[in-house]
Design an enzyme around this catalytic site. Structure first.
Site, short mmCIF file in Angstrom:
data_model
loop_
_atom_site.label_atom_id
_atom_site.label_comp_id
_atom_site.label_asym_id
_atom_site.label_seq_id
_atom_site.Cartn_x
_atom_site.Cartn_y
_atom_site.Cartn_z
N HIS A 100 0.84 -1.20 0.00
CA HIS A 100 0.00 0.00 0.00
C HIS A 100 0.88 1.25 0.00
O HIS A 100 2.08 1.17 0.25
CB HIS A 100 -0.91 0.01 1.25
N ASP A 149 0.75 5.11 1.95
CA ASP A 149 0.07 5.70 3.11
C ASP A 149 -0.80 6.87 2.66
O ASP A 149 -0.41 7.64 1.79
CB ASP A 149 1.11 6.15 4.14
N HIS A 172 4.81 0.18 -0.14
CA HIS A 172 5.53 -0.61 0.86
C HIS A 172 4.59 -1.65 1.47
O HIS A 172 3.37 -1.58 1.27
CB HIS A 172 6.13 0.29 1.95
N ARG A 229 7.79 -9.26 16.16
CA ARG A 229 8.15 -7.98 15.54
C ARG A 229 7.16 -6.91 15.98
O ARG A 229 5.96 -7.15 16.03
CB ARG A 229 8.12 -8.10 14.02
O1 LIG Z 1 4.67 -2.72 10.07
C1 LIG Z 1 5.28 -1.89 9.43
O2 LIG Z 1 6.47 -1.66 9.59
C2 LIG Z 1 4.56 -1.09 8.35
C3 LIG Z 1 3.33 -0.37 8.87
C4 LIG Z 1 2.69 0.47 7.81
O3 LIG Z 1 3.06 0.45 6.67
C5 LIG Z 1 1.58 1.36 8.17
O4 LIG Z 1 1.16 1.38 9.34
O5 LIG Z 1 1.10 2.08 7.28
FE LIG Z 2 2.17 2.07 5.55
#
Ligand SMILES: O=C(O)CCC(=O)C(=O)O
Ligand SMILES: [Fe+2]
Length: 145
Positions: free
Chosen positions: A6, A8, A64, A74
């Site tokens: 996606h 942001d 990403h 994680r």
């Molecule tokens: O988990 C991650 O590092 C990515 C999170 C992410 O892309 C988001 O919250 O928009």
């Molecule tokens: Fe994101």
């Protein structure tokens, strides 16, 4: 928890990931998905759709995703910075030169979030003022798996 590919929907996201990797960014130069290795104390700044719109495609919103790790825990903490929800925002006139006219119509964040929920990776195309212009998630520029 993983996250599908996606961009942001914000102005920018500030992210900290624990010492287990998982965040990947798609690079259009042929490298494909590149893992952003966590560094202690480091923050990752992700350009969001609204910075992309404001800058008229000067600052690109990276595609990403977060991939899950089967063996290690994680954690990622994300601060989402968006514009006021009811203010119409379009490309700033300053970085826009006459040979490169505004690419997007003004839109409020709340309107855009509705568009994003409906069209997801095609959201920017739906507010594009130029037909056929490709953005990060567009089908013809990147195949999302
Ligand atoms: O988990 C991650 O590092 C990515 C999170 C992410 O892309 C988001 O919250 O928009
Ligand atoms: Fe994101």
């Amino acid at each position: 928890m993983g996250m599908a590919a996606h961009t942001d929907s914000t102005i920018l996201n500030i992210l900290h990931q624990s010492n287990t990797s998982g965040l990947q960014v798609f690079r259009g130069d042929g490298s494909g998905w590149v893992t952003l290795q966590p560094h202690p104390g480091a923050l990752v700044i992700l350009i969001g759709d609204f910075m992309h719109i404001l800058s008229n495609w000067l600052y690109l919103n990276p595609l990403h995703r977060a991939v899950v790790n089967q063996t290690r825990h994680r954690l990622s903490i994300v601060y989402l910075h968006g514009p006021p929800s009811s203010v119409k925002i379009g490309p700033l006139t300053q970085p826009v030169d006459h040979n490169f006219p505004p690419l997007y119509r003004p839109v409020t964040w709340s309107e855009y979030l509705g568009i994003k929920a409906q069209y997801f990776d095609k959201a920017l195309s739906t507010i594009s003022l130029r037909n056929g212009f490709l953005d990060a998630g567009d089908e013809n520029s990147v195949k999302i798996d």
